[in-house]
Write an enzyme that holds these catalytic residues in place. Sequence first.
Site, PDB file in Angstrom:
ATOM      1  CE  LYS A 178      -0.769   0.421   4.970  1.00 44.10           C
ATOM      2  NZ  LYS A 178      -1.295  -0.452   6.043  1.00 44.10           N
ATOM      3  NE  ARG A 193      -5.827   0.062  11.453  1.00 41.14           N
ATOM      4  CZ  ARG A 193      -4.871  -0.076  10.536  1.00 41.14           C
ATOM      5  NH1 ARG A 193      -4.124   0.960  10.209  1.00 41.14           N
ATOM      6  NH2 ARG A 193      -4.650  -1.230   9.956  1.00 41.14           N
TER       7      ARG A 193
HETATM    8  C1  LIG Z   1      -0.507  -1.177   6.616  1.00 38.13           C
HETATM    9  C2  LIG Z   1      -0.828  -2.464   7.228  1.00 38.13           C
HETATM   10  C3  LIG Z   1       0.182  -3.422   7.399  1.00 38.13           C
HETATM   11  C4  LIG Z   1       1.638  -3.154   7.080  1.00 38.13           C
HETATM   12  O1  LIG Z   1       2.177  -2.309   8.063  1.00 38.13           O
HETATM   13  P1  LIG Z   1       3.738  -1.949   8.091  1.00 38.13           P
HETATM   14  O2  LIG Z   1       3.918  -1.280   9.397  1.00 38.13           O
HETATM   15  O3  LIG Z   1       3.998  -1.065   6.927  1.00 38.13           O
HETATM   16  O4  LIG Z   1       4.480  -3.231   7.996  1.00 38.13           O
HETATM   17  C5  LIG Z   1      -0.177  -4.645   7.933  1.00 38.13           C
HETATM   18  N1  LIG Z   1      -1.453  -4.912   8.276  1.00 38.13           N
HETATM   19  C6  LIG Z   1      -2.449  -4.037   8.126  1.00 38.13           C
HETATM   20  C7  LIG Z   1      -3.833  -4.414   8.513  1.00 38.13           C
HETATM   21  C8  LIG Z   1      -2.172  -2.771   7.596  1.00 38.13           C
HETATM   22  O5  LIG Z   1      -3.163  -1.888   7.449  1.00 38.13           O
END
Ligand SMILES: *Cc1c(COP(=O)(O)O)cnc(C)c1O
Length: 357
Positions: A36, A131
Amino acid sequence: MNAPRLEVDLPAIRHNARLLVNRLGRRGIAVTGVTKAVRGSSAVARELVRAGIRSLGDSRIENIEALRDAGVVARMTLIRSPMLSQVDRVVTHADTSFNTEQDIVSALSAAAVARGRVHGVVLMVELGDLREGIMPEDLEQFVAAMVRLPGLNLVGLGTNLACRGGVVPDEANMAEFTRIVGAIESRFDLTLGVVSGGNSATIDWALGTNRVGRVNDLRLGESILLGREPSHRRPIEGLRTDAFALVGEVIESKVKPGQPWGQVAESAFGTAASGPTSGRIVQTIVAIGEQDTDPAGLVPPAGVRILAASSDHLVVATEQILPIGTELRFEPNYAALLRAVTSSSLVPGGRNLYVCA
Ligand SMILES: *Cc1c(COP(=O)(O)O)cnc(C)c1O
């Protein structure tokens, strides 16, 4: 070359991914590569696959569709809850999605049946970061309703810490997660193939503990892309932290007073200009701004200090007057990277990062 631009060093990303795949693999944990922060860049995704990653995750279905269109071959997981308005796209393009709401799961079921597909569901469990996630006490009832729905396959459970509340993954909350997995399996007489323990903030726990429990997957974005763990932003041993560079061009460079003069009130972005208390400095302007990135998240090159930023100007102090047209290279942190990648001025055409090396 065009400026501003975001450059990515693909071998650095491959190196980081391979190292994390190997280190976590020794503990029985697979890596889901999260794309992302690069807006589903297929160039980056291909490096992840080359590094041995079989499963990719993104929070936006548009990015997963872009990866499919580009011919990237991997299991694709939507790691944010689908929107009700997008369930049809989700069952068509994603193999699996993360879920927390019965209404959405029901809509996914109907969409999957209509398309003649079986869609994988990972249920997210709330462990305190506040969250996304189903409260642990509501999980059993949720699963009982879900397993009756056609077109869906409960492939596992997941949890996410550190993103909103900053709650650190530790022995206590991760043991609780493993306990929940076991309880659901025995209550419903099933085996959960995916036990997704968290994001990059969970690496320290996973590599440090001698009790990984049932966790067999981590979803990694920042650690692969920037070589850092997100809780303290420490570099991870052996990983490259310089895979991305934001390159901007100097459009003014002059000796100026260190302090503004005249009556001072709010500036364009709410804060008054700051600078050295007295004397004169070499003040240089780079043609990058809030519109392109998060200027507070840029690490400047040696000898350059960031003073202020507005929509389209980054004001820095330099050691000497720089020739107009000079390119300066900044290292973006996660927030700066995310905004740069989604800025149409930096990444024309949406997902085509400037690839170097
Ligand atoms: C963005 C996200 C990740 C990845 O997080 P990083 O800290 O970039 O490794 C993993 N799981 C979810 C649900 C996310 O939204």
